[in-house]
Design an enzyme around this catalytic site. Sequence first.
Site, PDB file in Angstrom:
ATOM      1  N   TYR A 174       0.837  -1.197   0.000  1.00 51.15           N
ATOM      2  CA  TYR A 174       0.000   0.000   0.000  1.00 51.15           C
ATOM      3  C   TYR A 174       0.879   1.256   0.000  1.00 51.15           C
ATOM      4  O   TYR A 174       0.654   2.181  -0.790  1.00 51.15           O
ATOM      5  CB  TYR A 174      -0.923   0.007   1.217  1.00 51.15           C
ATOM      6  N   ALA A 176       3.938   1.603  -1.012  1.00 47.43           N
ATOM      7  CA  ALA A 176       4.631   1.734  -2.292  1.00 47.43           C
ATOM      8  C   ALA A 176       3.688   2.221  -3.379  1.00 47.43           C
ATOM      9  O   ALA A 176       4.063   3.062  -4.212  1.00 47.43           O
ATOM     10  CB  ALA A 176       5.239   0.384  -2.691  1.00 47.43           C
ATOM     11  N   LYS A 178       1.042   4.111  -3.065  1.00 46.48           N
ATOM     12  CA  LYS A 178       0.711   5.514  -2.876  1.00 46.48           C
ATOM     13  C   LYS A 178       1.919   6.425  -3.085  1.00 46.48           C
ATOM     14  O   LYS A 178       1.765   7.550  -3.588  1.00 46.48           O
ATOM     15  CB  LYS A 178       0.103   5.721  -1.492  1.00 46.48           C
TER      16      LYS A 178
END
Length: 266
Positions: A174, A176, A178
């Site tokens: 998650y 990475a 974003k």
Amino acid sequence: MSGDARPGRFEGRIAMVTGAGSGMGAAVAGQLAADGVRAVVLADVNREAVAAVAERLPAGRAVALDVADAAEVDGAVEDVLREYGRLDILVHAAGVDDPQVKQWIADALVAGRPPGVTDRLTDAAWRRMMRVNLDGTFHVLRAGVRAMRPAGAGVIVVIGSSSAFDTPAGYPHYAASKAGVHALSQAVAKEAIASGIRVNVVAPGPTRTGMAARTPEALRAGFADPRVRGYATPEEIADIALFLASDAAANLVGAVLLANGGRFTA
């Protein structure tokens, strides 16, 4: 409508919001309608949910859309251009989390041990996160720029995450995804401004959305820090997104506005 909505701020403009079936996307769509848009196209993978939101908005029209599907994204934006002739505002709020991994982190927290997620994370879980969050953002940005470049104007606002900065332990895919969303949006912003298109990002912290409701109690309790603000409402994050979409933010290009209630600064 939030307390900061100003009727007529977006008078006559054509808007599209992804992830509009719930949470921040639904709040953004509602505030756009209250602020005078001529039309707001609400897009979401959940056909029933987005139709229910659109029914409450006089300027709203719902479409089913999986942002991970490039052809669907291109087709949805082309439909907007065919129907309305232009696209002035595009807010990308669609994204996914990983409830199973959240449970692993919560279980480890309760047991007092490290989360131990990375060695258990499957290729499928990694690809799902990247396919929706990062690939989906690329599809939406590309379609938005294609639609807006001929007009020489337009605004794109992307919903990122403060997790790109504090990179929670046990949530690498998650974080990475974003972080990639932020870098992608900033790179596009630097290119697209030459064509009169502004791209910016809101990076929320804990917010009362469906994702938050699926977060195990042990993790939610960790966000209940009396030294900072509590969970944001979707409307509070929408206020920031629509500031970026407004003429008041004309000099903001490639900004990532951290909206986490004071948990940390970047």
